[in-house]
Motif scaffolding. Structure first.
Motif, PDB file in Angstrom:
ATOM      1  N   PRO A 189      -4.395  20.369 -11.171  1.00 20.18           N
ATOM      2  CA  PRO A 189      -2.500  20.318 -11.723  1.00 20.18           C
ATOM      3  C   PRO A 189      -2.178  18.814 -10.011  1.00 20.18           C
ATOM      4  O   PRO A 189      -1.127  19.136  -9.816  1.00 20.18           O
ATOM      5  N   ARG A 190      -2.742  18.893  -9.573  1.00 21.02           N
ATOM      6  CA  ARG A 190      -2.264  17.633  -8.373  1.00 21.02           C
ATOM      7  C   ARG A 190      -2.549  16.884  -8.441  1.00 21.02           C
ATOM      8  O   ARG A 190      -2.582  15.574  -7.888  1.00 21.02           O
ATOM      9  N   GLY A 191      -3.803  16.461  -9.369  1.00 21.38           N
ATOM     10  CA  GLY A 191      -3.880  14.744 -10.325  1.00 21.38           C
ATOM     11  C   GLY A 191      -5.753  14.929 -10.095  1.00 21.38           C
ATOM     12  O   GLY A 191      -6.419  15.762 -10.426  1.00 21.38           O
ATOM     13  N   PRO A 192      -5.549  13.949 -11.123  1.00 22.45           N
ATOM     14  CA  PRO A 192      -7.105  13.320 -11.486  1.00 22.45           C
ATOM     15  C   PRO A 192      -7.992  12.839 -10.154  1.00 22.45           C
ATOM     16  O   PRO A 192      -7.433  12.359 -10.048  1.00 22.45           O
ATOM     17  N   ASP A 193      -9.418  13.224 -11.032  1.00 24.16           N
ATOM     18  CA  ASP A 193     -10.392  12.781 -10.036  1.00 24.16           C
ATOM     19  C   ASP A 193     -10.660  11.438 -10.410  1.00 24.16           C
ATOM     20  O   ASP A 193     -11.354  11.490 -11.225  1.00 24.16           O
ATOM     21  N   LEU A 194      -9.952  10.558  -9.627  1.00 22.44           N
ATOM     22  CA  LEU A 194     -10.108   9.070 -10.347  1.00 22.44           C
ATOM     23  C   LEU A 194     -11.355   8.549  -9.954  1.00 22.44           C
ATOM     24  O   LEU A 194     -12.181   7.561 -10.440  1.00 22.44           O
ATOM     25  N   THR A 213      -0.961   7.077  -7.768  1.00 23.05           N
ATOM     26  CA  THR A 213      -0.600   5.906  -6.878  1.00 23.05           C
ATOM     27  C   THR A 213      -1.090   5.129  -6.663  1.00 23.05           C
ATOM     28  O   THR A 213      -1.456   4.491  -7.717  1.00 23.05           O
ATOM     29  N   ARG A 214      -0.084   3.557  -5.871  1.00 17.45           N
ATOM     30  CA  ARG A 214      -0.335   2.481  -6.710  1.00 17.45           C
ATOM     31  C   ARG A 214      -1.725   2.157  -6.225  1.00 17.45           C
ATOM     32  O   ARG A 214      -2.278   1.375  -6.929  1.00 17.45           O
ATOM     33  N   ALA A 215      -2.753   2.646  -5.106  1.00 15.96           N
ATOM     34  CA  ALA A 215      -4.278   1.923  -5.215  1.00 15.96           C
ATOM     35  C   ALA A 215      -5.090   2.664  -6.122  1.00 15.96           C
ATOM     36  O   ALA A 215      -5.777   2.903  -6.206  1.00 15.96           O
ATOM     37  N   GLY A 216      -4.321   4.440  -6.154  1.00 19.67           N
ATOM     38  CA  GLY A 216      -5.479   4.468  -7.637  1.00 19.67           C
ATOM     39  C   GLY A 216      -5.525   4.424  -8.767  1.00 19.67           C
ATOM     40  O   GLY A 216      -6.035   3.854  -8.912  1.00 19.67           O
ATOM     41  N   ALA A 217      -4.071   3.474  -8.815  1.00 22.76           N
ATOM     42  CA  ALA A 217      -3.623   2.879 -10.135  1.00 22.76           C
ATOM     43  C   ALA A 217      -5.132   1.012 -10.457  1.00 22.76           C
ATOM     44  O   ALA A 217      -5.048   0.815 -10.716  1.00 22.76           O
ATOM     45  N   GLU A 218      -4.812   0.319  -8.933  1.00 23.27           N
ATOM     46  CA  GLU A 218      -5.631  -0.609  -8.741  1.00 23.27           C
ATOM     47  C   GLU A 218      -6.776  -0.307  -8.618  1.00 23.27           C
ATOM     48  O   GLU A 218      -7.810  -1.001  -8.932  1.00 23.27           O
ATOM     49  N   GLU A 239      10.297   7.942  -1.328  1.00 24.94           N
ATOM     50  CA  GLU A 239       9.437   7.971  -0.645  1.00 24.94           C
ATOM     51  C   GLU A 239       7.980   8.340  -0.614  1.00 24.94           C
ATOM     52  O   GLU A 239       7.355   8.727  -0.020  1.00 24.94           O
ATOM     53  N   ILE A 240       7.866   8.890  -1.897  1.00 28.39           N
ATOM     54  CA  ILE A 240       6.659   9.315  -2.190  1.00 28.39           C
ATOM     55  C   ILE A 240       5.934   8.447  -3.460  1.00 28.39           C
ATOM     56  O   ILE A 240       6.535   7.575  -3.969  1.00 28.39           O
ATOM     57  N   ASP A 241       4.773   8.411  -3.072  1.00 29.29           N
ATOM     58  CA  ASP A 241       3.938   6.999  -3.249  1.00 29.29           C
ATOM     59  C   ASP A 241       3.776   7.071  -4.968  1.00 29.29           C
ATOM     60  O   ASP A 241       3.148   7.888  -5.024  1.00 29.29           O
ATOM     61  N   HIS A 242       4.264   6.297  -6.111  1.00 26.96           N
ATOM     62  CA  HIS A 242       3.075   6.478  -7.110  1.00 26.96           C
ATOM     63  C   HIS A 242       3.299   4.834  -7.183  1.00 26.96           C
ATOM     64  O   HIS A 242       4.815   3.970  -7.235  1.00 26.96           O
ATOM     65  N   VAL A 243       2.909   4.844  -8.711  1.00 26.04           N
ATOM     66  CA  VAL A 243       2.686   3.634  -9.337  1.00 26.04           C
ATOM     67  C   VAL A 243       3.952   2.475 -10.405  1.00 26.04           C
ATOM     68  O   VAL A 243       4.472   3.718 -10.660  1.00 26.04           O
ATOM     69  N   GLY A 251       4.353   1.431 -13.018  1.00 23.35           N
ATOM     70  CA  GLY A 251       3.555   0.623 -14.425  1.00 23.35           C
ATOM     71  C   GLY A 251       3.936  -0.474 -14.605  1.00 23.35           C
ATOM     72  O   GLY A 251       3.613  -1.696 -15.043  1.00 23.35           O
ATOM     73  N   LEU A 252       5.799  -0.473 -14.616  1.00 20.72           N
ATOM     74  CA  LEU A 252       6.197  -2.064 -14.979  1.00 20.72           C
ATOM     75  C   LEU A 252       5.901  -3.343 -14.025  1.00 20.72           C
ATOM     76  O   LEU A 252       5.285  -4.038 -14.714  1.00 20.72           O
ATOM     77  N   ALA A 253       5.297  -2.374 -12.713  1.00 25.74           N
ATOM     78  CA  ALA A 253       5.034  -3.394 -11.527  1.00 25.74           C
ATOM     79  C   ALA A 253       3.610  -4.360 -12.505  1.00 25.74           C
ATOM     80  O   ALA A 253       2.998  -4.894 -11.711  1.00 25.74           O
ATOM     81  N   LEU A 254       2.998  -2.943 -12.927  1.00 23.96           N
ATOM     82  CA  LEU A 254       1.433  -3.159 -12.544  1.00 23.96           C
ATOM     83  C   LEU A 254       1.740  -4.392 -14.141  1.00 23.96           C
ATOM     84  O   LEU A 254       0.148  -4.758 -13.857  1.00 23.96           O
TER      85      LEU A 254
END
Ligand SMILES: Cc1ncc(COP(=O)(O)O)c(C=O)c1O
Length: 388
Positions: free
Chosen positions: A152-157, A185-190, A217-221, A223-226
């Protein structure tokens, strides 16, 4: 052969042979009961539905006015490519009109993506605990759906990247994800983008993007910028999906959109049904898009509501997973079925999570301000630890 309609066994056998193998194994979507029906069954009134992540502030008043004004024209077919919505979105998002496609909800665009690019030899890859339509859209088309581990905290990238192969055509990921509320996160998306095979699309599903924007204040991607960066670099492999069903409060009208490379959208154009987005949906979307005040109020309301629910439940000893959406996943630590029933009897309709393999979890959407304390009190009293 004459089919005996009075013989249920014969009819079942006939239906089994009628449908292709991949349809025989599907389960029909089980919609929740309408609120009025539940109230009637339980003999209660004033039930609060916090089960579908809708906007309790309702639609933008501007959308309601636009709908009323468009009613006299509903004898005409709608604008086929939702031209007005695309023009408004292009201005609002600062992307080219040909990088935009409008669907009957973002659900529709998920189905179009599978139809357009996933062949019998291909796969759709997505982390577990994701939005159920990712699997449905894939399996309805008879295609293979591969899930990778997630909590529930996120996928195993690592696992997600390792599952990508030349067979992969679509990678579907929600951020914030439904039902967990977790973000990429932004890094996760990259990282995902770097691992993406040449002939695969990364589908970033941001149905709750405007709610997540309340958490700078919370790092999240973003999607539009991506997708903008990918398009600027000539990379056609990112598809962003958003919807008017959530913060814009237009769930009943069915309108969502994709931002992607025009060539990819051209493939969707080959599989789309004609006139799939009605006129009232189109005019409402255009009007809602301009109502920055309604969006800002809704986002602030979402954050306030989540913080109130989370604080009360944490105090009551319940595990609450971080969420940047307008809902929160909570783990009661014991089977959620009886808790769901008890909440229902108190007039609070939540979403149990057994279908996601989380039998002790419930998902709760932020209710209207006038309902918030009633929902909080019911949750604390029914699922708080000392109530076990
Ligand atoms: C993560 C996610 N994506 C997409 C959707 C689809 O929304 P719609 O088809 O109403 O645009 C939802 C709706 O609940 C969602 O939670």
């Amino acid at each position: 052969m004459v089919l005996r309609l009075d013989d249920p066994v014969a009819v079942t056998a006939w239906l089994e042979r009628l449908a292709p193998a991949h349809v025989r194994t599907l389960d029909a979507y089980q919609p929740g009961k309408p609120i009025e029906e539940l109230e009637r069954e339980l003999g209660i009134t004033g039930a609060i539905k916090v089960a579908s992540n809708e906007n309790p502030l309702g639609p933008s008043p501007r959308a309601m006015t636009a709908i009323a004004a468009a009613i006299p024209g509903v004898h005409l077919y709608p604008a086929a490519a939702a031209f007005g919505v695309r023009r408004a979105l292009a201005r609002h998002l600062e992307v080219a009109e040909d990088a935009l496609a409008v669907g009957a909800g973002s659900n529709d665009l998920l189905y179009q993506l599978v139809l357009a690019v996933v062949g019998p030899e291909h796969e759709v890859v997505s982390p577990a605990l994701g939005f159920l339509s990712y699997r449905l859209a894939t399996e309805v088309a008879g295609r293979r759906f591969v899930t990778t581990p997630a909590t529930p905290r996120g996928p195993d990238l690592d696992a997600l990247c390792a599952a990508l192969s030349p067979r992969t055509r679509l990678v579907m990921i929600g951020t914030p994800n439904n039902p967990t509320g977790s973000v990429l996160t932004r890094a996760g998306a990259e990282r995902l983008l770097a691992a993406l095979p040449e002939h695969a699309l990364l589908v970033v599903d941001e149905a709750y993007a405007e709610y997540a924007a309340a958490y700078p204040e919370i790092d999240h991607v973003d999607g539009l910028a991506l997708v903008r960066a990918a398009l600027a670099a000539g990379d056609p492999r990112v598809v962003l999906l958003r919807t008017f069903s959530k913060i814009y409060g237009l769930a009943a009208l069915r309108v969502g959109y994709a931002v992607a490379h025009p060539g990819v959208l051209g493939l969707l154009g080959r599989v789309v049904r004609t006139f799939h987005v009605g006129t009232l949906a189109q005019v409402a979307a255009v009007a809602a898009l301009d109502d920055d005040e309604h969006v800002a109020l809704s986002a602030a309301h979402g954050r306030r509501g989540l913080e109130r629910i989370a604080a009360a439940l944490v105090d009551a000893g319940v595990t609450v997973y971080p969420s940047l959406a307008n809902f929160v996943l909570v783990d009661a630590g014991r089977p959620s079925g009886p808790l769901y029933d008890r909440l229902l009897r108190r007039g609070v309709i939540v979403r149990p999570m057994a279908a996601w393999g989380l039998p002790t979890c419930l998902r709760v959407s932020v209710p209207a301000a006038t309902d918030l304390e009633r929902v909080v009190q019911a949750l604390v009293e029914v699922i708080g630890r000392d109530q076990a």
